[in-house]
Design a protein around this motif. Structure first.
Motif: not given
Length: 96
Positions: A7-13, A18-25, A49-53
């Motif tokens: 869930v955490m990895v999915g949320f971060l992805a 979303g951020m990438l789409a916002g920046v590109l548009l 990295a923090a999540t993995i740690s």
């Protein structure tokens, strides 16, 4: 992976996409867009990295706890085996 980690990895992805789409548009020069993408990716990479740690720390704690429990149970088993051996060696108890 555990469900929480998935869930955490999915949320971060999803957040990264979303951020990438916002920046590109967003209307901006190419150099500004590339800089924003770089900064956002660094943020996402840091979060991952923090999540993995955190997950590694959690698992290490779990391993330590399991090891302690295994050692404690091993001592109980050894003690029970020694007691049983002593009873066997001493022979049957006399009837009264």
């Amino acid at each position: 992976m555990s469900r929480t980690t998935n869930v955490m990895v999915g949320f971060l992805a999803g957040a990264a996409a979303g951020m990438l789409a916002g920046v590109l548009l967003a209307p901006d020069k190419g150099s500004g867009t590339r800089k924003k993408i770089k900064n956002k990716m660094q943020d996402v990479t840091g979060n991952i990295a923090a999540t993995i740690s955190d997950q590694i720390d959690f698992l290490e704690d779990q391993i330590k706890s399991l090891r302690k429990n295994a050692e404690r149970e091993g001592k109980k088993i050894k003690s029970a085996a020694v007691n049983a051996e002593e009873k066997i060696k001493s022979g049957p108890e006399p009837l009264t």
